[in-house]
Motif scaffolding. Sequence first.
Motif, PDB file in Angstrom:
ATOM      1  N   THR A 118      -1.616   1.752   9.314  1.00 22.67           N
ATOM      2  CA  THR A 118      -1.909   1.634   7.883  1.00 22.67           C
ATOM      3  C   THR A 118      -2.377   0.231   7.541  1.00 22.67           C
ATOM      4  OG1 THR A 118      -0.250   3.328   7.404  1.00 22.67           O
ATOM      5  CG2 THR A 118      -0.982   1.966   5.561  1.00 22.67           C
TER       6      THR A 118
ATOM      7  N   THR B 212      -5.806  -0.427   5.656  1.00 19.86           N
ATOM      8  CA  THR B 212      -5.818  -1.143   4.377  1.00 19.86           C
ATOM      9  C   THR B 212      -6.786  -2.320   4.436  1.00 19.86           C
ATOM     10  OG1 THR B 212      -3.522  -0.477   3.992  1.00 19.86           O
ATOM     11  CG2 THR B 212      -4.370  -2.270   2.645  1.00 19.86           C
TER      12      THR B 212
ATOM     13  N   VAL C  55      -7.352   2.682   3.019  1.00 19.43           N
ATOM     14  CA  VAL C  55      -6.145   2.877   2.215  1.00 19.43           C
ATOM     15  C   VAL C  55      -6.122   1.752   1.189  1.00 19.43           C
ATOM     16  CG1 VAL C  55      -3.619   2.901   2.213  1.00 19.43           C
ATOM     17  CG2 VAL C  55      -4.871   3.987   4.082  1.00 19.43           C
TER      18      VAL C  55
ATOM     19  N   ASN D 259      -9.818  -4.202  -0.891  1.00 18.13           N
ATOM     20  CA  ASN D 259     -10.330  -2.923  -1.389  1.00 18.13           C
ATOM     21  C   ASN D 259     -11.855  -2.844  -1.442  1.00 18.13           C
ATOM     22  OD1 ASN D 259      -7.724  -1.933  -1.660  1.00 18.13           O
ATOM     23  ND2 ASN D 259      -7.547  -2.618  -3.787  1.00 18.13           N
TER      24      ASN D 259
ATOM     25  N   ALA E  59      -5.084  -1.175  -1.235  1.00 15.82           N
ATOM     26  CA  ALA E  59      -3.973  -2.098  -1.464  1.00 15.82           C
ATOM     27  C   ALA E  59      -3.663  -2.098  -2.951  1.00 15.82           C
ATOM     28  CB  ALA E  59      -4.345  -3.503  -0.998  1.00 15.82           C
TER      29      ALA E  59
ATOM     30  N   ALA F  92       0.843  -1.191   0.000  1.00 14.75           N
ATOM     31  CA  ALA F  92       0.000   0.000   0.000  1.00 14.75           C
ATOM     32  C   ALA F  92       0.877   1.239   0.000  1.00 14.75           C
ATOM     33  CB  ALA F  92      -0.929   0.002   1.212  1.00 14.75           C
TER      34      ALA F  92
END
Length: 231
Positions: free
Chosen positions: A43, A47, A52, A68, A54, A10
């Motif tokens: 993070t 993720t 956030v 995601n 990937a 990421a």
Amino acid sequence: MLLALDRVNAYYDKSHVLQDVSLDIDAGEVVALLGRNGSGRSTTCKTIMGLVPARSGTIAFKGKPITNKTPFALAQAGIAFVPEDRRIFPNLTVGENLRLASLAGRKGAWTEKRVYEMFPVLGERKDKPAKLSGGEQQMLAIARALVANPEIILLDEPMEGLAPLIARNVEEVVRSIRAEGNTILLVEQNAQVAMSLSDRGYVLSNGRVVGSGTIAELRADEAMMQRYLAV
């Protein structure tokens, strides 16, 4: 395997913050993400939760890919996230904060009533705006995760910024949740506290997993503890 990351990468803009991160969590475990500030622990949670993206690698929940997916879809699937900044809605009442979270989650044993039994201070303020102290905000953030009846809670720095006495109260809350068999991925800056609450751990440094094992195994590796955790 309840949750598994396989070689996840990421970025923040061009900064490569997670580098081939792989880890797994079984149901009923408390697993700590250990490391210094900036190592990629928070993070990793973001993720997993789709906050956030990937850029490569896979994240699987109960054997199914979730890489995601949106935070709402992940909440419905059974993943709850308690962010470091808590994200309480101060203009809603305590009860409204909880009911809003329950709408995004699933039906189960954790009801609003049961949450008030675990957090009496929230019950006392259920009809009042959620303009709370730091410790009360943290308890509401955890309670909000519980009423969604998740299969795993991502708990990011639950004791960050709290006075020592309040931090110990929150620590005892986490112990109580653990004792009930809840699965937790725990990020906590105080490595000793994190290890006392966990079954296993992963050590991150500069976005990479540099060590893993049971808590006993990690404690026994004095060189790694000193190099990456300074404890």
